[in-house]
Write a protein that holds these residues in place. Structure first.
Motif, PDB file in Angstrom:
ATOM      1  N   LEU A   1       0.808  -1.218   0.000  1.00 37.67           N
ATOM      2  CA  LEU A   1       0.000   0.000   0.000  1.00 37.67           C
ATOM      3  C   LEU A   1       0.840   1.268   0.000  1.00 37.67           C
ATOM      4  N   GLU A   2       2.148   1.130   0.166  1.00 40.66           N
ATOM      5  CA  GLU A   2       3.043   2.280   0.186  1.00 40.66           C
ATOM      6  C   GLU A   2       2.564   3.349   1.164  1.00 40.66           C
ATOM      7  N   GLY A   3       2.227   2.864   2.375  1.00 39.89           N
ATOM      8  CA  GLY A   3       1.848   3.792   3.432  1.00 39.89           C
ATOM      9  C   GLY A   3       0.391   4.210   3.427  1.00 39.89           C
ATOM     10  N   GLN A   4      -0.373   3.829   2.410  1.00 43.14           N
ATOM     11  CA  GLN A   4      -1.786   4.203   2.370  1.00 43.14           C
ATOM     12  C   GLN A   4      -2.617   3.114   3.049  1.00 43.14           C
ATOM     13  N   GLN A   5      -3.662   3.505   3.690  1.00 42.40           N
ATOM     14  CA  GLN A   5      -4.578   2.562   4.317  1.00 42.40           C
ATOM     15  C   GLN A   5      -5.843   2.492   3.476  1.00 42.40           C
ATOM     16  N   ALA A   6      -6.177   1.312   3.028  1.00 43.46           N
ATOM     17  CA  ALA A   6      -7.375   1.121   2.216  1.00 43.46           C
ATOM     18  C   ALA A   6      -8.212   0.037   2.870  1.00 43.46           C
ATOM     19  N   ARG A   7      -9.423   0.328   3.211  1.00 46.29           N
ATOM     20  CA  ARG A   7     -10.256  -0.661   3.878  1.00 46.29           C
ATOM     21  C   ARG A   7     -11.719  -0.296   3.748  1.00 46.29           C
ATOM     22  N   LEU A   8     -12.576  -1.245   4.076  1.00 43.24           N
ATOM     23  CA  LEU A   8     -14.005  -0.976   4.125  1.00 43.24           C
ATOM     24  C   LEU A   8     -14.290   0.010   5.250  1.00 43.24           C
ATOM     25  N   THR A   9     -15.316   0.818   5.048  1.00 42.61           N
ATOM     26  CA  THR A   9     -15.688   1.765   6.090  1.00 42.61           C
ATOM     27  C   THR A   9     -16.343   1.041   7.263  1.00 42.61           C
ATOM     28  N   GLN A  10     -16.463   1.748   8.363  1.00 43.81           N
ATOM     29  CA  GLN A  10     -17.138   1.191   9.534  1.00 43.81           C
ATOM     30  C   GLN A  10     -18.572   0.806   9.198  1.00 43.81           C
ATOM     31  N   ALA A  11     -19.235   1.624   8.373  1.00 46.69           N
ATOM     32  CA  ALA A  11     -20.617   1.321   7.979  1.00 46.69           C
ATOM     33  C   ALA A  11     -20.686  -0.009   7.248  1.00 46.69           C
ATOM     34  N   ALA A  12     -19.744  -0.252   6.336  1.00 47.47           N
ATOM     35  CA  ALA A  12     -19.738  -1.504   5.585  1.00 47.47           C
ATOM     36  C   ALA A  12     -19.438  -2.688   6.489  1.00 47.47           C
ATOM     37  N   LEU A  13     -18.504  -2.518   7.424  1.00 49.55           N
ATOM     38  CA  LEU A  13     -18.167  -3.602   8.343  1.00 49.55           C
ATOM     39  C   LEU A  13     -19.348  -3.959   9.244  1.00 49.55           C
ATOM     40  N   GLU A  14     -20.071  -2.949   9.717  1.00 45.11           N
ATOM     41  CA  GLU A  14     -21.224  -3.216  10.575  1.00 45.11           C
ATOM     42  C   GLU A  14     -22.319  -3.920   9.785  1.00 45.11           C
ATOM     43  N   THR A  15     -22.532  -3.506   8.546  1.00 44.37           N
ATOM     44  CA  THR A  15     -23.527  -4.159   7.696  1.00 44.37           C
ATOM     45  C   THR A  15     -23.139  -5.606   7.446  1.00 44.37           C
ATOM     46  N   LEU A  16     -21.871  -5.840   7.157  1.00 42.15           N
ATOM     47  CA  LEU A  16     -21.379  -7.201   6.936  1.00 42.15           C
ATOM     48  C   LEU A  16     -21.565  -8.055   8.184  1.00 42.15           C
ATOM     49  N   ALA A  17     -21.357  -7.475   9.361  1.00 43.73           N
ATOM     50  CA  ALA A  17     -21.535  -8.208  10.613  1.00 43.73           C
ATOM     51  C   ALA A  17     -22.985  -8.611  10.818  1.00 43.73           C
TER      52      ALA A  17
END
Length: 242
Positions: free
Chosen positions: A94-110
């Motif tokens: 990632l060369e120092g960048q953070q790329a991830r699902l948002t909290q909203a997406a993680l909560e929906t997935l849960a």
């Protein structure tokens, strides 16, 4: 019966190579988990011998504390970066960048993971917001899939995929962690309780992911207002690139 008429032993489709190096070579180029039957066909060894070889390789890597490990996930075997060295790999890729699902997406997935099969409307009711955009993102990324229709209302139902299991490093949904030790069985939770639990726990299934975290494709929502502040629509589709 002459010697030429005697039954001949079955031959393998490919020449027999030394088992462990052959397994390593095939697994090194695999882009998805491979089960023991597929690997047995590839390396020309019996399935039982392949199963034993895979277990021995996994134990050997653990004993040597290698930078990678061989894990059985989603019904197959695949190499993963060892969790202790994941930050090194992430920094390189990632060369120092953070790329991830948002909290909203993680909560929906849960919510889907613990209540599946579940309709989009029920997920929205549990989270207190419209989740259409987030659900589309999770479907596009292969973490969710359609699971038929609700017989009572005709609404489309959704469930998690085998790719979801692979990404969080488990083989079956039964291995999902409890949201909290003091909560009752999930079947006893009503929607309000589950919504509060998911918000408090910050999407428990994603938190157990090891070397290939589900949360790797967008940026967290930072200082945005909580999606649980009232009825409304998610501010984005579940990802945001830095």
């Amino acid at each position: 019966m002459s010697e030429t008429d005697a039954p001949q032993p079955e031959t393998l489709d490919v020449p027999v190579a030394e088992l462990r190096p052959a397994l390593e070579a095939v697994l090194m180029v695999a882009d998805q988990p491979l089960d023991e039957a597929v690997l047995a066909t590839a390396v020309g060894h019996p399935v039982a011998a392949v199963a034993e070889g895979l277990a021995a390789l996994a134990a050997e890597y653990d004993d040597q504390d290698r930078g990678f490990e061989l894990r059985q996930v989603a019904g197959g075997w695949r190499y993963y970066t060892r969790e202790a060295y994941a930050p090194v790999v992430e920094g390189f890729v990632l060369e120092g960048q953070q790329a991830r699902l948002t909290q909203a997406a993680l909560e929906t997935l849960a919510v889907v993971a613990y209540k599946q099969p579940v309709s989009r409307a029920r997920v929205s009711a549990i989270r207190g917001v419209n989740v259409d955009g987030v659900m589309r993102t999770l479907l596009t990324r292969g973490l969710l899939e359609e699971a038929g229709q609700d017989g009572e209302h005709g609404a489309m139902l959704y469930r998690t995929t085998s790719y979801f299991l692979e990404r969080i490093g488990i083989t079956a949904l039964e291995e999902l962690p409890e949201l909290a030790p003091y909560l009752p069985d999930m079947e006893d939770l009503d929607d309000d309780m589950l919504g509060q639990a998911v918000a408090a726990q910050g999407a428990a299934p994603a938190a157990t992911e090891g070397t290939e975290p589900v949360a790797d494709e967008g940026v967290d929502e930072g200082d945005r207002p909580s999606p649980h502040s009232g009825d409304g629509t998610e501010p984005d589709g579940g990802t945001e690139i830095a």
